[in-house]
Design an enzyme around this catalytic site. Structure first.
Site, PDB file in Angstrom:
ATOM      1  N   GLN A  91      -2.540   2.577   9.832  1.00 10.79           N
ATOM      2  CA  GLN A  91      -1.221   2.681   9.190  1.00 10.79           C
ATOM      3  C   GLN A  91      -0.239   3.481  10.044  1.00 10.79           C
ATOM      4  O   GLN A  91       0.967   3.248   9.996  1.00 10.79           O
ATOM      5  CB  GLN A  91      -1.347   3.349   7.811  1.00 10.79           C
ATOM      6  CG  GLN A  91      -2.007   2.501   6.746  1.00 10.79           C
ATOM      7  CD  GLN A  91      -3.494   2.734   6.680  1.00 10.79           C
ATOM      8  OE1 GLN A  91      -4.134   3.062   7.672  1.00 10.79           O
ATOM      9  NE2 GLN A  91      -4.081   2.561   5.510  1.00 10.79           N
ATOM     10  N   ASN A 128      -5.802  12.484   0.263  1.00 14.11           N
ATOM     11  CA  ASN A 128      -4.896  11.663   1.074  1.00 14.11           C
ATOM     12  C   ASN A 128      -5.761  10.863   2.037  1.00 14.11           C
ATOM     13  O   ASN A 128      -6.993  10.996   2.051  1.00 14.11           O
ATOM     14  CB  ASN A 128      -3.871  12.547   1.802  1.00 14.11           C
ATOM     15  CG  ASN A 128      -2.757  11.728   2.435  1.00 14.11           C
ATOM     16  OD1 ASN A 128      -2.169  10.855   1.795  1.00 14.11           O
ATOM     17  ND2 ASN A 128      -2.470  11.968   3.699  1.00 14.11           N
ATOM     18  N   LYS A 129      -5.119  10.061   2.840  1.00 12.22           N
ATOM     19  CA  LYS A 129      -5.841   9.178   3.766  1.00 12.22           C
ATOM     20  C   LYS A 129      -6.946   9.902   4.523  1.00 12.22           C
ATOM     21  O   LYS A 129      -6.762  11.033   4.969  1.00 12.22           O
ATOM     22  CB  LYS A 129      -4.824   8.558   4.734  1.00 12.22           C
ATOM     23  CG  LYS A 129      -5.357   7.638   5.783  1.00 12.22           C
ATOM     24  CD  LYS A 129      -6.198   6.511   5.252  1.00 12.22           C
ATOM     25  CE  LYS A 129      -5.517   5.669   4.197  1.00 12.22           C
ATOM     26  NZ  LYS A 129      -6.480   4.804   3.439  1.00 12.22           N
ATOM     27  N   ARG A 147       0.843  -1.190   0.000  1.00  8.58           N
ATOM     28  CA  ARG A 147       0.000   0.000   0.000  1.00  8.58           C
ATOM     29  C   ARG A 147       0.884   1.248   0.000  1.00  8.58           C
ATOM     30  O   ARG A 147       2.086   1.155   0.158  1.00  8.58           O
ATOM     31  CB  ARG A 147      -0.952   0.000   1.218  1.00  8.58           C
ATOM     32  CG  ARG A 147      -0.152  -0.221   2.508  1.00  8.58           C
ATOM     33  CD  ARG A 147      -0.604   0.530   3.672  1.00  8.58           C
ATOM     34  NE  ARG A 147      -0.521   1.943   3.509  1.00  8.58           N
ATOM     35  CZ  ARG A 147       0.610   2.668   3.621  1.00  8.58           C
ATOM     36  NH1 ARG A 147       1.785   2.104   3.857  1.00  8.58           N
ATOM     37  NH2 ARG A 147       0.577   3.984   3.483  1.00  8.58           N
ATOM     38  N   GLY A 148       0.193   2.427  -0.150  1.00  9.99           N
ATOM     39  CA  GLY A 148       0.930   3.679  -0.275  1.00  9.99           C
ATOM     40  C   GLY A 148       1.048   3.971  -1.772  1.00  9.99           C
ATOM     41  O   GLY A 148       1.426   3.084  -2.555  1.00  9.99           O
ATOM     42  N   ALA A 149       0.711   5.210  -2.153  1.00  7.43           N
ATOM     43  CA  ALA A 149       0.575   5.527  -3.577  1.00  7.43           C
ATOM     44  C   ALA A 149       1.799   5.143  -4.438  1.00  7.43           C
ATOM     45  O   ALA A 149       1.658   4.414  -5.421  1.00  7.43           O
ATOM     46  CB  ALA A 149       0.232   7.012  -3.727  1.00  7.43           C
ATOM     47  N   ARG A 165      -7.374  -0.463  -7.054  1.00  5.34           N
ATOM     48  CA  ARG A 165      -7.686   0.655  -6.156  1.00  5.34           C
ATOM     49  C   ARG A 165      -7.871   1.920  -7.017  1.00  5.34           C
ATOM     50  O   ARG A 165      -7.054   2.184  -7.891  1.00  5.34           O
ATOM     51  CB  ARG A 165      -6.568   0.858  -5.103  1.00  5.34           C
ATOM     52  CG  ARG A 165      -6.416  -0.353  -4.183  1.00  5.34           C
ATOM     53  CD  ARG A 165      -5.562  -0.037  -2.965  1.00  5.34           C
ATOM     54  NE  ARG A 165      -6.259   0.823  -2.026  1.00  5.34           N
ATOM     55  CZ  ARG A 165      -5.669   1.425  -0.996  1.00  5.34           C
ATOM     56  NH1 ARG A 165      -4.367   1.270  -0.804  1.00  5.34           N
ATOM     57  NH2 ARG A 165      -6.365   2.182  -0.182  1.00  5.34           N
ATOM     58  N   ASP A 224      -2.305  10.935  -2.331  1.00  2.99           N
ATOM     59  CA  ASP A 224      -2.664   9.858  -3.258  1.00  2.99           C
ATOM     60  C   ASP A 224      -3.001  10.395  -4.636  1.00  2.99           C
ATOM     61  O   ASP A 224      -2.835   9.705  -5.634  1.00  2.99           O
ATOM     62  CB  ASP A 224      -3.822   9.036  -2.693  1.00  2.99           C
ATOM     63  CG  ASP A 224      -3.323   8.220  -1.520  1.00  2.99           C
ATOM     64  OD1 ASP A 224      -3.333   8.736  -0.390  1.00  2.99           O
ATOM     65  OD2 ASP A 224      -2.858   7.090  -1.749  1.00  2.99           O
TER      66      ASP A 224
END
Ligand code: MRU
Length: 339
Positions: A182, A233-234, A32-34, A75, A223
């Site tokens: 996270q 973003n998150k 995960r993570g862009a 995603r 993201d």
């Protein structure tokens, strides 16, 4: 790849031998993570090509299009995924005349190149961003924008790493980042491994800390950034942004140029991923809410550009008005400008 869904309890690595495994790993957030999912998708395509038994280049290209489609369905929000897939497809289309085996090696080289480029990009963002960090800063961050979310160095945490490496005394407040934690599971783990001082807080504690003058800067990853600077973003980042503005604390977004989506004008056009309700009703598999309770679980939110003090990229730092400053960075990139 390190299995991020198991951290910090278990440090386990897994291997993918085909593109379906990579797609599943992205979907289930083992990776995960862009930037990291972009790099993984590039390798997914390289693996798909390697496993292909296509007899002709055009057959292989058709198969790659199907593989790209599968990976792009994993995603929807982080644009780095689509950016990397497009780049791999372009590498093939630009060399259609090559033989099957040559195309396969070309894709493998391109994936390796994307991974190396990400590491270099993060280091450059660290150099640019560390100028903004002062000795003694208390930095609040959300989610994980570190080495785990990239190939090895991190975006927002890359800036922290760079400042720490320069001898500046920095301390990080890590939001736990519900629902998937996270911040608690990954950011805290990663910073502790590097001996960078970190204090874990729950998401709802950020405002209190800010109001007591205990936060000097907010640093987050992204993201997807629209061409006007609006940033996805998150989930929870928008809340932090409003709190930061209210408390006159600068908020910096740290992201590579590949996170900027110049095809969209504003954040309203960003598709926000909604995930399984179980992520909210359970913590680490244990149910904490009534089984049948209705749940809303958006994975990201969007900060309007007015809340962002600056956007740090590998090409330099952009400040508002972003429609202009981000375009300038893009021209610099297209001209092959250096640091
Ligand atoms: O759902 P996740 O964990 O993939 O979300 C990640 C984030 O929101 C990060 O902040 C973002 O990708 C930047 S990571 C360098």
């Amino acid at each position: 790849m390190i299995d991020q869904s198991k951290l910090p309890l278990r440090e386990e690595f897994f291997e993918c031998a085909d593109h379906r495994c990579v797609a599943e790993a992205i979907k289930t957030m083992r990776i995960r993570g862009a930037p990291a999912i972009g790099v993984a998708a590039a390798f997914g395509i390289a693996l798909g090509a390697r496993n292909s038994s296509a007899g002709t280049s055009s057959e292989l290209i058709r198969e790659i299009e199907v593989i790209a489609e599968i990976l792009s369905k994993t995603r929807p929000t982080a644009v780095n995924l689509f950016w990397a897939i497009e780049r791999m497809k372009r590498a093939v289309f630009d060399h259609k005349d090559l033989e099957v085996e040559q195309l396969k090696s070309l894709l493998e080289r391109e994936a390796i190149f994307i991974a190396r480029e990400d590491a270099e990009t993060c280091r450059r963002m660290g150099v640019h961003g560390s100028i903004l960090i002062e000795d003694g800063d208390n930095i609040l961050t959300h989610c994980n924008a570190g080495a785990l979310a990239t190939t090895e160095y991190g975006t927002a945490l890359g800036v922290v790493r760079a400042a720490h490496g320069q001898g500046k005394r920095v301390h990080v407040y890590a939001d736990e980042t519900r629902p998937l934690l996270q911040g608690a599971r990954l950011t805290a783990w990663e910073l502790m491994k590097e001996d960078i001082p970190v204090t874990l807080i729950t998401d709802s504690m950020a405002g209190f800390l800010m109001s007591r003058g205990r936060v000097d800067k907010v640093l987050v990853g992204a993201d997807r950034i629209a061409s006007n600077g609006d940033t996805a973003n998150k989930i929870g980042t928008y809340t932090l942004a409003v709190l930061a503005k209210e408390n006159e604390i600068p908020l910096y977004v740290v992201a590579p140029m590949s996170t900027i989506d110049f095809n969209i004008f504003s954040g309203e056009e960003i598709v926000i991923e909604e995930r399984d309700s179980k992520e909210v009703t359970r913590i680490c598999g244990k149910r904490i809410a009534p089984e049948a309770v209705p749940v809303f679980n958006p994975a990201f939110d969007v900060m309007p550009n007015r809340y962002i003090t600056a956007i740090v990229t590998e090409k330099g730092i952009a400040r508002g008005p972003y429609a202009e400053s981000l375009r300038n960075l893009l021209s610099r990139q297209e001209a092959g400008g250096k640091l």
